[in-house]
Scaffold this motif. Structure first.
Motif, PDB file in Angstrom:
ATOM      1  N   LEU A  28       0.831  -1.210   0.000  1.00 19.01           N
ATOM      2  CA  LEU A  28       0.000   0.000   0.000  1.00 19.01           C
ATOM      3  C   LEU A  28       0.864   1.258   0.000  1.00 19.01           C
ATOM      4  N   MET A  29       1.943   1.257   0.768  1.00 16.40           N
ATOM      5  CA  MET A  29       2.847   2.407   0.783  1.00 16.40           C
ATOM      6  C   MET A  29       3.353   2.714  -0.618  1.00 16.40           C
ATOM      7  N   ALA A  30       3.786   1.677  -1.334  1.00 16.49           N
ATOM      8  CA  ALA A  30       4.299   1.871  -2.683  1.00 16.49           C
ATOM      9  C   ALA A  30       3.205   2.355  -3.635  1.00 16.49           C
ATOM     10  N   VAL A  31       2.007   1.782  -3.510  1.00 18.14           N
ATOM     11  CA  VAL A  31       0.899   2.171  -4.388  1.00 18.14           C
ATOM     12  C   VAL A  31       0.558   3.641  -4.210  1.00 18.14           C
ATOM     13  N   PHE A  32       0.381   4.070  -2.967  1.00 15.17           N
ATOM     14  CA  PHE A  32       0.005   5.462  -2.717  1.00 15.17           C
ATOM     15  C   PHE A  32       1.104   6.426  -3.154  1.00 15.17           C
ATOM     16  N   THR A  33       2.354   6.031  -2.988  1.00 12.24           N
ATOM     17  CA  THR A  33       3.467   6.904  -3.389  1.00 12.24           C
ATOM     18  C   THR A  33       3.477   7.125  -4.889  1.00 12.24           C
ATOM     19  N   VAL A  34       3.358   6.049  -5.637  1.00  8.34           N
ATOM     20  CA  VAL A  34       3.397   6.181  -7.105  1.00  8.34           C
ATOM     21  C   VAL A  34       2.182   6.952  -7.607  1.00  8.34           C
TER      22      VAL A  34
ATOM     23  N   SER B  88      10.532   8.897 -11.784  1.00  9.41           N
ATOM     24  CA  SER B  88      10.890   9.408 -10.455  1.00  9.41           C
ATOM     25  C   SER B  88       9.946   8.876  -9.384  1.00  9.41           C
ATOM     26  N   ALA B  89       8.657   8.747  -9.709  1.00 12.85           N
ATOM     27  CA  ALA B  89       7.685   8.217  -8.748  1.00 12.85           C
ATOM     28  C   ALA B  89       7.983   6.756  -8.422  1.00 12.85           C
ATOM     29  N   VAL B  90       8.274   5.969  -9.449  1.00 12.61           N
ATOM     30  CA  VAL B  90       8.560   4.551  -9.240  1.00 12.61           C
ATOM     31  C   VAL B  90       9.856   4.377  -8.446  1.00 12.61           C
ATOM     32  N   VAL B  91      10.880   5.144  -8.796  1.00 13.48           N
ATOM     33  CA  VAL B  91      12.157   5.034  -8.082  1.00 13.48           C
ATOM     34  C   VAL B  91      11.988   5.447  -6.620  1.00 13.48           C
ATOM     35  N   LEU B  92      11.177   6.475  -6.358  1.00 13.13           N
ATOM     36  CA  LEU B  92      10.926   6.869  -4.973  1.00 13.13           C
ATOM     37  C   LEU B  92      10.278   5.725  -4.203  1.00 13.13           C
ATOM     38  N   ALA B  93       9.292   5.058  -4.790  1.00 17.10           N
ATOM     39  CA  ALA B  93       8.654   3.921  -4.127  1.00 17.10           C
ATOM     40  C   ALA B  93       9.645   2.782  -3.923  1.00 17.10           C
TER      41      ALA B  93
ATOM     42  N   GLY C  40       6.813  -4.170  -1.913  1.00 16.90           N
ATOM     43  CA  GLY C  40       6.797  -2.760  -2.292  1.00 16.90           C
ATOM     44  C   GLY C  40       7.307  -2.543  -3.698  1.00 16.90           C
ATOM     45  N   LEU C  41       8.378  -3.238  -4.066  1.00 14.19           N
ATOM     46  CA  LEU C  41       8.912  -3.120  -5.427  1.00 14.19           C
ATOM     47  C   LEU C  41       7.869  -3.517  -6.461  1.00 14.19           C
ATOM     48  N   ALA C  42       7.259  -4.691  -6.258  1.00 10.69           N
ATOM     49  CA  ALA C  42       6.306  -5.201  -7.249  1.00 10.69           C
ATOM     50  C   ALA C  42       5.093  -4.297  -7.373  1.00 10.69           C
ATOM     51  N   PHE C  43       4.563  -3.829  -6.244  1.00 12.42           N
ATOM     52  CA  PHE C  43       3.329  -3.047  -6.319  1.00 12.42           C
ATOM     53  C   PHE C  43       3.579  -1.594  -6.672  1.00 12.42           C
ATOM     54  N   ALA C  44       4.821  -1.138  -6.629  1.00 10.87           N
ATOM     55  CA  ALA C  44       5.135   0.140  -7.264  1.00 10.87           C
ATOM     56  C   ALA C  44       4.917   0.020  -8.771  1.00 10.87           C
TER      57      ALA C  44
END
Length: 555
Positions: A120-126, A155-160, A196-200
């Motif tokens: 969820l953290m990765a999803v919301f970030t991207v 940049s969004a994906v790399v941040l996640a 987190g990687l996959a769901f980004a």
């Protein structure tokens, strides 16, 4: 619409006479990625910190109390044997593979929740830096600079990815400080970070499909829910281990922290992350700026919906989605609830831990049904908070200002949202409870349908308190509205893990979900539920008063 790339400068043109300090990405579709990444880090550093702390530190608590939970190693092994023969616990927490060590117990107890929250953290970030940025207009300003067509997405994906890597390191180091060997500590951290990687990557794709941030998040959350369900079925059904290879959560579970510490599934998660990021970039090049590949339905050219009709229309998709979630999960939980009688009969430790020393098998089964309904209740809490924060999104994106320019009071504007935030989770809990009881009876259980539904409805005041907290923050401190999510996570962790970790009663009582009584008792104590309702009413009134008096947020 001319498309977003008519507004960008993907070639990275520089002014004549400037020094040749071009980065390796200059003149490519990724021009400006590093600059946008630095900007995203500055924007998100405080938003990501709570996620990192909750996901990274909580396993340490579970590890530290292991010695106080079991008097002898044989007691832990007995629990492992009992859990291994029953699919219900595997559905909720995954298989118990090594409860004889603190690291193995910690992995079993927290890995599913940690993987879920990391995703969820990765999803919301991207989504926040892609689809939501286009909605708010920030992306148009950024893309008008010297940036490549895929720089903002990258940049969004790399941040996640960086946040996911931070989770891995933080979990590993925190467990090592608590006394864990390095291998299981970092294996558990890798399971979290890999999700987190996959769901980004999943969120990067859904951000191209949906035409709003909410749609993108809903699609990604649906993929996460399906992944959890496939993983659960793979762990519970006979001859179905192959299902673990069909979803990212199954791959992450295959790491088997503390028992196998197999890191090769992490490579599969990384490959999926890269492939999904590439797919997202390809999809981005085939859509117009501000639009998703799934076009939203247009409204009527003329209409008189009113505030009630408009609120219902804006939340229609979410209501349908959540209705399916409640009924589907309730049905699955009802099927596995019938498997509990054997484990309650044969294992005294589980009888004490789950059933709180209840006497009859029917009561023992109903005690486990309480746990299943508790999971549904937390989902209902998410639903209510989402409805309230969706209301604030209208203000944040400038549409509320247009509506309130009409002869309409703020109270008239917000009341429909409050009613929907109260009715939606309540109806969802009733439907999910009924689905659970019905599927259990079809599978041969003697559960009383009326009592199961009554127990589910008893959770509703806690859901209303979650929504009331969100409204209180929207009314008085809208910039702190994320605190509603943090409080719900706190309640979840405290209620699910507090009794096992032997938290004091006064601390457990701070969760409205913990104080919900068992309706099977001869004289249930409804006083705490009354206090929950009273606190909800106070927060509701305070939130409404604050919303009426404060200025609308300026974009």
């Amino acid at each position: 619409m001319t498309g977003r790339h008519a507004l960008t400068h993907p070639t990275g043109t520089r002014a004549a006479g400037t020094a040749n300090t071009r980065s390796p990405l200059a003149g490519t579709p990724l021009t400006g990625t590093m600059a946008l990444l630095r900007h995203a880090v500055r924007l998100d550093r405080w938003k990501l910190l709570p996620w990192l702390l909750v996901i990274g530190i909580f396993p340490t608590v579970s590890y530290s109390v292991y010695g106080s939970l079991f008097s002898t190693p044989l007691e832990a092994k007995a629990l492992q044997l009992s859990l291994g023969t029953n699919p219900a616990f595997s559905l909720l927490f995954g298989p118990a593979t090594d409860l004889g060590t603190a690291a193995g117990f910690t992995a079993w107890r927290v890995q599913m929740f940690g993987m879920f929250f990391a995703a969820l953290m990765a999803v919301f970030t991207v989504t926040r830096h892609t689809r939501a940025a286009e909605e708010s207009g920030r992306a148009e300003l950024l893309d008008s600079g010297v940036v490549g067509r895929h720089a903002r997405l990258a940049s969004a994906v790399v941040l996640a990815w960086l946040a996911s890597a931070a989770v891995t390191v933080l979990v590993g180091l925190a467990l090592m400080v608590a006394g864990s060997p390095p291998a299981p500590a970092f294996a558990l951290g890798s399971a979290f970070g890999g999700m987190g990687l996959a769901f980004a990557g999943v969120a990067a794709v859904t951000a191209q499909l949906g035409s709003s941030g909410r749609t993108a998040n809903t699609l990604a959350a649906t993929v996460l829910g399906v992944s959890y369900l496939l993983r659960g079925l793979g762990d519970t059904l006979d001859d179905s281990q192959w299902l673990l290879w069909t979803s990212p959560m199954g791959w992450a579970e295959k790491i088997r922290p503390a028992s196998e510490n197999e890191l090769r599934p992490l490579l599969l998660l990384l490959a999926a992350a890269l492939a999904l990021a590439v797919l997202a970039a390809w999809l981005e090049s085939r859509r117009d700026f501000g639009m998703g590949l799934i076009a939203p339905r247009g409204g009527p050219a003329r209409g008189r919906l009113g505030t009630w009709g408009l609120t219902a229309r804006l939340n229609r998709g979410a209501f349908l989605t959540w209705a399916v979630v409640f009924v589907a999960l309730g049905s699955v939980y009802g099927l596995v609830a019938t498997t509990m009688s054997g484990i309650f009969r044969d294992n005294p430790f589980v009888r004490q831990m789950i059933a709180f020393r209840l006497a009859t098998e029917e009561q023992l089964l109903f005690a486990f049904v309480e746990v299943l309904l508790l999971v549904l209740a937390f989902i209902g809490g998410v639903f209510g908070i989402q409805v309230i924060l969706r209301f604030h999104t209208e203000e944040d994106e400038g549409r509320a200002e247009w509506l309130l320019s009409e002869p309409m009071s703020r109270l008239s504007y917000v009341v429909p949202t409050i009613v929907l935030a109260a009715l939606g989770p309540a109806v969802g809990m009733a439907a999910g409870s009924a689905a659970l009881a019905t599927s259990a009876r079809l599978a041969g259980s003697e559960l009383d349908t009326a009592k199961v539904v009554f127990q589910g409805v008893a959770e509703v005041p806690a859901l209303w308190l979650a929504a009331a907290v969100a409204l209180f923050l929207v009314g008085l401190a809208p910039r702190a509205r994320a605190g509603a999510w943090l409080l719900l996570v706190y309640w979840l962790l405290l209620t699910m893990f507090g009794p096992v970790l032997k938290a004091p009663d006064w601390l457990l009582s701070t969760s409205p979900f913990h104080v919900v009584p068992n309706v099977m008792e001869s004289s249930p104590d409804w006083l705490p539920v009354g206090w929950t309702l009273l606190l909800s009413a106070v927060l509701l009134v305070a939130g409404l008063a604050g919303y009426r008096r404060r200025d609308l947020l300026s974009r």
